[in-house]
Design an enzyme around this catalytic site. Structure first.
Site, PDB file in Angstrom:
ATOM      1  N   ASP A   1      34.447  38.497  40.901  1.00 36.71           N
ATOM      2  CA  ASP A   1      35.642  38.063  40.191  1.00 36.71           C
ATOM      3  C   ASP A   1      36.883  38.689  40.815  1.00 36.71           C
ATOM      4  OD1 ASP A   1      34.017  36.693  38.428  1.00 36.71           O
ATOM      5  OD2 ASP A   1      34.065  38.279  36.895  1.00 36.71           O
ATOM      6  N   LYS A   2      38.028  38.066  40.568  1.00 35.89           N
ATOM      7  CA  LYS A   2      39.286  38.565  41.114  1.00 35.89           C
ATOM      8  C   LYS A   2      39.494  40.042  40.794  1.00 35.89           C
ATOM      9  CE  LYS A   2      44.304  37.899  40.765  1.00 35.89           C
ATOM     10  NZ  LYS A   2      45.396  37.082  40.165  1.00 35.89           N
TER      11      LYS A   2
END
Length: 309
Positions: free
Chosen positions: A141-142
């Site tokens: 994920d970011k």
């Protein structure tokens, strides 16, 4: 090939047109959603729907291909993208992704992604795997930092993808979760799919994909709030899996505003979920030699740990 989404209609979409519902559920335009319907690619309760104006009812089951995965998105090399390479050979890379870096282009993130940086440094990767996510065999994920494998050759891409599907790549994370988890060792099982209450989020749902997460308690903390510092091992790799699983048992990841809560009341400034992919272990996709990599906990996460007495 696009994934087929299977979604039980939540109360918020009761009475909505099917084309409008699709635009709510995935990142496509109204005309693209209508084309899905007109071409016979959408079904409700197992029956193909051919009218975009068809009205949905609560609890009906909607199925359609996820055309939000736009493989035609062109990737522009970007030498300004920062990431560390901890291992490389002619077939693969292991990189240490910083928090805040999006892995590949998607809605709202068409440039400045990890893959733009990868093809700037390693141009051959542009033709490995999917067009919009070249070389990528798994994602972070970011907001998650840490280790990722990237394929540099077509054969390595195929073998690494298969190894991950067979669960023969060991991926471990450091996570800080709210509250006291049960036991020193634990396992969370629950299928993960789109939330019925909020289709823009993931959740443990009956019609989701099988998912399993194992954890071991490294430390139990109590001040400024009760928390559990964990070593987490993924068995599967579903979207937001660790965040969703721990939220589902009442122990959301610290700093996760999407599945948890703000830390402002504790005067803790953490701008991302407390998740770090610190360990990778696998066999080399070509030579079969065992490989193992570790990444130190980032400064921002260590500073949070240091606040606990």
């Amino acid at each position: 090939m696009d994934d087929i989404l299977v979604i039980q209609i939540p109360p918020s979409l009761d009475g909505e047109r099917v084309d409008r519902a699709i635009t709510t559920l995935i990142d496509v335009t109204r005309s693209e959603a209508s084309e899905l319907v007109n071409s016979g690619q959408v079904s409700v309760d197992g029956q193909i729907v051919l009218k975009p104006s068809f009205r949905l009812k609560h609890d009906q089951v909607l199925e359609f291909p996820d055309h939000s995965q736009k493989d035609e998105i062109p990737i522009e090399p970007d030498s300004s993208v920062v990431f560390d390479v901890v291992y490389e050979d002619s077939d693969l890379l292991v990189i240490d992704k910083p928090p805040g870096l999006v892995v590949h282009p998607g809605s709202g993130n068409l440039s400045g992604t990890l893959v733009s940086g990868l093809i700037s440094r390693y141009p051959e990767i542009e033709h490995v795997g999917e067009v919009s996510r070249p070389g990528i065999v798994h994602r972070l994920d970011k907001g998650t930092s840490g280790l990722m494998i990237v394929a540099r050759s077509g054969l390595a891409y195929e073998k690494l993808s298969l190894a991950i599907a067979k669960r023969s790549v060991e991926r471990r994370y450091l996570a800080l979760v709210e509250g006291k988890v049960s036991g020193e060792l634990g396992r969370i099982e629950g299928p993960i799919g789109r939330s019925l209450k909020d289709p823009t989020k993931m959740a443990v749902v009956m019609m989701g994909k099988e998912a399993a997460t194992n954890y071991e308690v490294k430390n139990r903390l109590s001040d400024p709030f009760v928390a559990s510092y964990l070593d987490v091992k993924l068995e599967t790799g579903r979207t937001h899996q660790i965040r969703v699983h721990f939220s589902s048992i009442g122990n959301p990841v610290v700093g996760d505003l999407r599945y948890g809560q703000s830390l402002a009341k504790f005067s803790i400034a953490l701008e991302r979920p407390f998740l770090h992919a610190y360990s990778l272990a696998l066999n080399h996709p070509i030579s079969s030699d065992p490989l193992e990599f570790r990444s130190n906990i980032p400064t921002d996460l260590q500073e949070v740990l240091d606040l606990f007495s």
